[in-house]
Design a protein around this motif. Structure first.
Motif, PDB file in Angstrom:
ATOM      1  N   SER A 131       9.984  52.007  66.831  1.00 41.48           N
ATOM      2  CA  SER A 131       9.927  53.308  67.502  1.00 41.48           C
ATOM      3  C   SER A 131      10.127  53.197  69.013  1.00 41.48           C
ATOM      4  N   LEU A 132      10.627  54.282  69.592  1.00 38.00           N
ATOM      5  CA  LEU A 132      10.702  54.431  71.053  1.00 38.00           C
ATOM      6  C   LEU A 132       9.721  55.494  71.552  1.00 38.00           C
ATOM      7  N   ASP A 133       8.900  55.999  70.646  1.00 35.35           N
ATOM      8  CA  ASP A 133       7.927  57.038  70.985  1.00 35.35           C
ATOM      9  C   ASP A 133       6.588  56.362  71.297  1.00 35.35           C
ATOM     10  N   LEU A 134       6.203  56.357  72.573  1.00 35.87           N
ATOM     11  CA  LEU A 134       4.972  55.679  72.966  1.00 35.87           C
ATOM     12  C   LEU A 134       3.744  56.248  72.258  1.00 35.87           C
ATOM     13  N   ALA A 163      -0.489  55.294  68.386  1.00 35.23           N
ATOM     14  CA  ALA A 163      -1.259  55.787  67.232  1.00 35.23           C
ATOM     15  C   ALA A 163      -1.290  54.729  66.127  1.00 35.23           C
ATOM     16  N   ARG A 164      -0.158  54.084  65.887  1.00 38.26           N
ATOM     17  CA  ARG A 164      -0.119  53.024  64.880  1.00 38.26           C
ATOM     18  C   ARG A 164      -1.017  51.859  65.287  1.00 38.26           C
ATOM     19  N   LEU A 165      -0.944  51.462  66.556  1.00 39.15           N
ATOM     20  CA  LEU A 165      -1.759  50.347  67.033  1.00 39.15           C
ATOM     21  C   LEU A 165      -3.253  50.686  66.986  1.00 39.15           C
ATOM     22  N   ARG A 212      -4.985  58.989  63.476  1.00 39.11           N
ATOM     23  CA  ARG A 212      -4.017  58.754  62.392  1.00 39.11           C
ATOM     24  C   ARG A 212      -4.727  58.434  61.083  1.00 39.11           C
ATOM     25  N   VAL A 213      -5.777  57.641  61.140  1.00 37.67           N
ATOM     26  CA  VAL A 213      -6.530  57.329  59.916  1.00 37.67           C
ATOM     27  C   VAL A 213      -7.238  58.579  59.401  1.00 37.67           C
ATOM     28  N   SER A 214      -7.788  59.387  60.304  1.00 37.92           N
ATOM     29  CA  SER A 214      -8.440  60.638  59.893  1.00 37.92           C
ATOM     30  C   SER A 214      -7.464  61.564  59.182  1.00 37.92           C
ATOM     31  N   ASP A 215      -6.239  61.652  59.693  1.00 38.67           N
ATOM     32  CA  ASP A 215      -5.216  62.486  59.048  1.00 38.67           C
ATOM     33  C   ASP A 215      -4.936  61.992  57.629  1.00 38.67           C
ATOM     34  N   CYS A 216      -4.894  60.683  57.473  1.00 42.40           N
ATOM     35  CA  CYS A 216      -4.646  60.111  56.141  1.00 42.40           C
ATOM     36  C   CYS A 216      -5.789  60.459  55.189  1.00 42.40           C
ATOM     37  N   LEU A 217      -7.007  60.349  55.665  1.00 42.32           N
ATOM     38  CA  LEU A 217      -8.162  60.661  54.816  1.00 42.32           C
ATOM     39  C   LEU A 217      -8.180  62.134  54.426  1.00 42.32           C
ATOM     40  N   ASP A 267      -2.336  51.439  53.913  1.00 44.23           N
ATOM     41  CA  ASP A 267      -2.009  50.086  53.450  1.00 44.23           C
ATOM     42  C   ASP A 267      -1.374  49.272  54.576  1.00 44.23           C
ATOM     43  N   VAL A 268      -0.419  49.868  55.287  1.00 47.65           N
ATOM     44  CA  VAL A 268       0.239  49.162  56.388  1.00 47.65           C
ATOM     45  C   VAL A 268      -0.755  48.810  57.488  1.00 47.65           C
ATOM     46  N   ALA A 269      -1.596  49.755  57.866  1.00 49.58           N
ATOM     47  CA  ALA A 269      -2.548  49.512  58.953  1.00 49.58           C
ATOM     48  C   ALA A 269      -3.550  48.420  58.587  1.00 49.58           C
ATOM     49  N   ALA A 270      -4.123  48.503  57.385  1.00 50.25           N
ATOM     50  CA  ALA A 270      -5.100  47.500  56.962  1.00 50.25           C
ATOM     51  C   ALA A 270      -4.447  46.132  56.779  1.00 50.25           C
ATOM     52  N   ALA A 271      -3.242  46.121  56.231  1.00 49.08           N
ATOM     53  CA  ALA A 271      -2.521  44.856  56.033  1.00 49.08           C
ATOM     54  C   ALA A 271      -2.154  44.220  57.369  1.00 49.08           C
TER      55      ALA A 271
END
Length: 904
Positions: free
Chosen positions: A342-345, A350-352, A423-428, A594-598
């Motif tokens: 991504s180029l979107d900071l 959010a991913r990090l 981001r995790v809250s949105d997933c939940l 899955d990606v975040a935990a992995a």
């Protein structure tokens, strides 16, 4: 039988697209009813597709279809009857094993039209003895339209893309993954086209008729399907999209260019063709703004081995090294992020944040990963159900995944002191069944309504649990009770006939029948109760009116039970279709978690650090490591990876903008270059990086020219391929680009190569003004640091120890003092005489400084006698014979005196 000669082979001959579009088939005139039907279906199917024509338990192929399939699959090609005076070539594959052959044909680049039987043969016979069973093309299977698990790589996306070019010059790419519903588009420039297609890596590419050749070059791994210009008409495409998604305007989905609409519409039209008119089951289209992902050109993608190694394998690639995901959707999402950083900071951070949250709490992470193991692949299960290709197992898989999501929420809710990031809250929230009562009811009903281990296909029946619906229970009871009556009749008939060995059996031809051995047949022949049906070598078969009535009763009950089960299946499928949006959101949330935990798991395993990603032009890595090489060293036990720092600054203030890297071959220059490019990819994918610390200013384009390879298919030598890639870099790299170049100019004469490399360095520094690492053996280039204000030198350490070269793999400031080429040649095993000769020539060249003059009076190689092998000395022979562990102190001292005496 048609399939008698069928057998599997490990080889599959690839399709020839040009040949497939030039084929011709005979007309139906003069053919049998069956052949007329086949040729009519053949005319309906695309010319470049093979036709699988269903005949009972086989899919048959005729004429050129048979010739192509037999050669590709290495199966028997036979002849069957005549048509218009010519023998008809044919081959076939069994229906029960068709997927295996279909998979091999698709992988070889073929398309397959499936002509299925649309009625029972018994129904056809009612129209007359010569009536042909109705058949229709139900699907056209192409590389980009697969949905079946056994035809797909579970951990890789399978995309179909369309490349649209309008008369105005405007371009766009649209893509879809039919297996999970992805449907997107982006506007592209001609300069970015190859990088975008390389990132998407489509299995099939749709393009204009007159663009097939360039399309094959742009997407060498895809099957290219040319389409008429009318299929790319933007106005018709817009109408098609509005009709499919039932909207008055596409504005609700995003701002699309005309070229994007044309590409999206072309895909939609093609998918409807491949589904025999059925609508494509895709998410509403999404437009991705240009310049939102890092552009990585095909050469860089190949040399960095992001998704595949140079040998085409996943094992050994960057994805393979960092992938710790537990679900197939998670693996696909991770691969997508690495392929298109991504180029979107905001997105990167959010991913990090998600990775950091999981990295900080091992207990939470372990609990989430435990639940994810049972999540399966709900995205692909949903698509199969929506397309009418799913079965009871897909229903069960969806319910199980959604239930695991609910349990995952429960596990996370126990820790109130460590709230999850947004981001995790949105997933939940997306996984919460409590907020979606209709979805919760569906999950509960599927879990209660299905047996624990349902069959793959709905038509097999037996998947609805007992007690779910009373009418089904009644039909089953009637069917099963009738079977008990059959067992009772067997005992009755055995007593009446006096034949204890009498059996009641069933087959599809006779239905229920009585069977006795040939020697017991006379006992039934004289009894009017038993009607003789069939005599065989060792047995005789009979029926009775009572058996006939019972068979009709059982069949009717069985048919009713299956019909009721199919009715329940369709009811579940309809409810799923109505809730498809919520299910897709939940499936995407599971993949995200899955990606975040992995990623957190991998970070802990490899001691990776969270990178700082900002909008500067900095590139600061402390103790960086190459994840693939480090992983390989750990597996082989060859030692630890030597970490190295790298510091670049696009502004040229805090560090050089361009760094020249020198050092001997095998010292690690290429690894150093690659590992820093990989750092940028990992960081902008939203992952930790294998380093003590990292700060990376956004990289908008990544260029890599590392390693030598020719391109025989395009008639390019190694040097020409290198120059083309270098030209692309110098023409396209901007201030935010990261460039790694390895030994530019080595494939031609020394002075020519040095001149090209010199000019490339100056151009990168003065014109492109991008961050760059430039590895070279031209030591003359290191002098440029004195002339360029933002250039620096580093080198890879090497030391000579007792005549041997030792690589330390450490990066140090300043240029290398020499290349050690002769020493590397010696390590490679060159004969000693050749090594000695090379040293002599090198000494003369370095001493005289003028190559031509230095070599003018050099003796010929043949004048030098090879060095004789040195024989072991007496001291060495004596030492070899000594048992050191068996020596007493006094004996050891005596041995030392003796050895000293031998030396004197």
């Amino acid at each position: 039988m048609a399939g008698a000669g069928v057998y599997l082979s490990v080889m599959t001959r690839p399709a020839d697209p040009a040949q497939m579009t030039q084929r011709a088939f005979p007309t139906p005139e003069g053919g049998t009813p069956m052949m007329v039907q086949f040729l009519e279906l053949r005319a309906e199917a695309p010319l470049d597709a093979l036709l699988f024509y269903r005949m009972g338990d086989f899919y048959e192929l005729f004429f050129d279809d048979a010739v192509q399939a037999a050669a590709a699959l290495d199966i028997a090609l036979t002849k069957r009857g005549e048509h218009q005076g010519e023998k008809v070539p044919m081959c076939g594959v069994p229906v029960h094993n068709a997927q295996t052959y279909l998979s091999r044909l698709i992988k070889a680049g073929f398309k397959v039209a499936v002509g299925e039987q649309m009625e029972d043969p018994a129904e056809a016979k009612k129209r007359g003895s010569k009536a042909v069973v109705r058949r229709a093309i139900t699907r056209i299977v192409t590389p980009g339209t697969l949905t079946e698990d056994d035809l797909l790589d579970a951990r890789s996306a399978n995309r179909i893309a369309a490349w649209a070019q309008l008369a105005t010059g405007e371009m766009a790419i649209a893509w879809a993954d039919v297996s999970d519903g992805e449907y997107c588009s982006t506007a592209v420039s001609a300069a970015d086209l190859d990088a975008e297609l390389a990132a998407l890596n489509p299995s099939e590419l749709l393009c204009l008729d007159d663009a097939a050749k360039p399309a094959e070059s742009l997407a060498p791994n895809a099957v290219v399907t040319p389409r008429a210009r009318a299929k790319f008409d933007a106005a018709a495409a817009e109408r098609r999209l509005k009709a499919r998604f039932e909207v008055q305007s596409l504005d609700a989905f995003g701002a699309f260019t005309k070229a994007e609409i044309a590409a999206l519409g072309c895909i939609l039209d093609y998918l409807e063709l491949s589904q025999a008119g059925a609508p494509a089951r895709l998410r509403p289209p999404a437009s991705q703004a240009p310049g939102m992902v890092m552009a990585i050109d095909p050469a860089a993608r190949a040399s960095l081995e992001i998704e595949r190694t140079l040998q085409g394998r996943r094992k050994g690639s960057l994805v393979d090294a960092v992938d710790r995901t537990l679900t197939a959707p998670g693996a696909r999402l991770l691969a997508e992020r690495l392929a298109r950083p991504s180029l979107d900071l905001t997105e990167i951070r959010a991913r990090l944040d998600s990775v950091s949250w999981f990295a900080e709490d091992r207990t939470i992470r372990a609990g989430v990963r435990k639940r994810l193991k049972a999540a399966g692949d709900p995205a692909r299960a949903l698509t199969r159900l929506l397309l009418g290709r799913g079965g009871p197992r897909d229903l069960a898989a969806l319910a199980r995944a959604l239930k695991e999501g609910e349990r995952l929420i429960a596990a996370l809710s126990k820790d109130r002191l460590n709230p999850p990031p947004p981001r995790v809250s949105d997933c939940l929230n997306a996984l919460s069944l409590a907020e979606r009562p209709e979805l919760a009811a569906l999950v509960d009903d599927v879990n209660r309504g299905l047996v624990e281990e349902p069959p793959l296909l709905a038509r097999d029946g037996g998947f609805i649990a007992a007690g779910w619906t009373p009418p089904l229970d009644e039909a089953r009871a009637l069917r099963d009770e009738s079977r008990k009556i059959v067992a009772g009749l067997q005992a009755t008939y055995a007593d009446a006939s006096g034949v204890a060995a009498l059996k009641i059996k069933h087959n599809n031809v006779l239905g229920y029948f009585i069977e006795v051995s040939a020697r017991n047949a006379d006992a039934l022949m004289g009894d009017d109760t038993f009607i003789h049906r069939q005599t065989m070598a060792n047995a005789v078969r009979f029926s009775t009116p009572e058996l006939g009535e019972l068979e009709a009763k059982i069949a009717k009950a069985g048919e009713r039970a299956l019909a009721l089960e199919l009715e329940q299946f369709e009811s579940f499928r309809t409810r799923i279709e109505n809730l498809a949006g919520a299910i897709r959101s939940a499936a995407a949330a599971l993949a995200e978690l899955d990606v975040a935990a992995a990623a957190a798991d991998w970070a802990e395993e490899t001691a990776a650090a969270r990178p700082v990603v900002d909008d500067s032009c900095a590139f600061e890595i402390e103790q960086g490591r190459h994840p693939v090489v480090e992983s390989a060293l750990k597996r082989s036990g060859e030692g630890r990876f030597t970490p190295n720092a790298c510091s670049l600054d696009g502004a040229g203030d805090a560090a050089p903008r361009l760094t020249l890297v020198t050092g001997p071959n095998m010292a690690g220059k290429s690894t150093f270059l690659r590992q820093n490019a990989v750092m940028a990819i990992l960081a902008q994918a939203g992952l930790y990086v294998p380093a003590k610390s990292a700060r990376i200013g956004l990289v908008d384009r990544l260029f890599s020219r590392v390693g030598a390879a020719d391109d025989l298919a395009r008639g390019r030598s190694t040097f020409m391929a290198e120059m083309i890639e270098t030209a692309a870099i110098l023409n396209q790299a901007g201030p935010r680009a990261l460039v790694i170049l390895d030994e530019i100019g080595r494939g031609t004469a020394t002075f020519d190569g040095l001149s090209i490399a010199w000019a490339a360095v100056e151009h990168l520094h003065e014109v492109n003004r991008c961050r760059a690492l430039f590895a070279t053996h031209y030591h003359e280039l290191t002098r440029l640091v004195d002339e360029l204000d933002a250039a620096g030198n580093v080198s890879l350490k090497a030391r000579e120890w007792k005549g041997e070269l030792v690589f330390l793999h450490e990066v140090q400031p300043g240029p290398a003092d020499r290349s050690y080429g002769v020493e590397v040649a010696k390590r490679a095993g060159l004969p000693k005489a050749a090594v000695a000769r090379a040293r002599e020539i090198l000494d003369r060249l370095e001493a005289d400084g003028a190559p031509a003059a230095a070599l003018a009076d050099l003796p010929l190689f043949s004048a030098i006698a090879p060095e004789a092998e040195a024989k072991p000395s007496a001291v060495e022979d004596r030492l070899k014979a000594v048992d050191v562990d068996g020596l007493s102190p006094r004996e050891a001292l005596d041995l030392l005196y003796a050895l000293k005496g031998m030396m004197e």
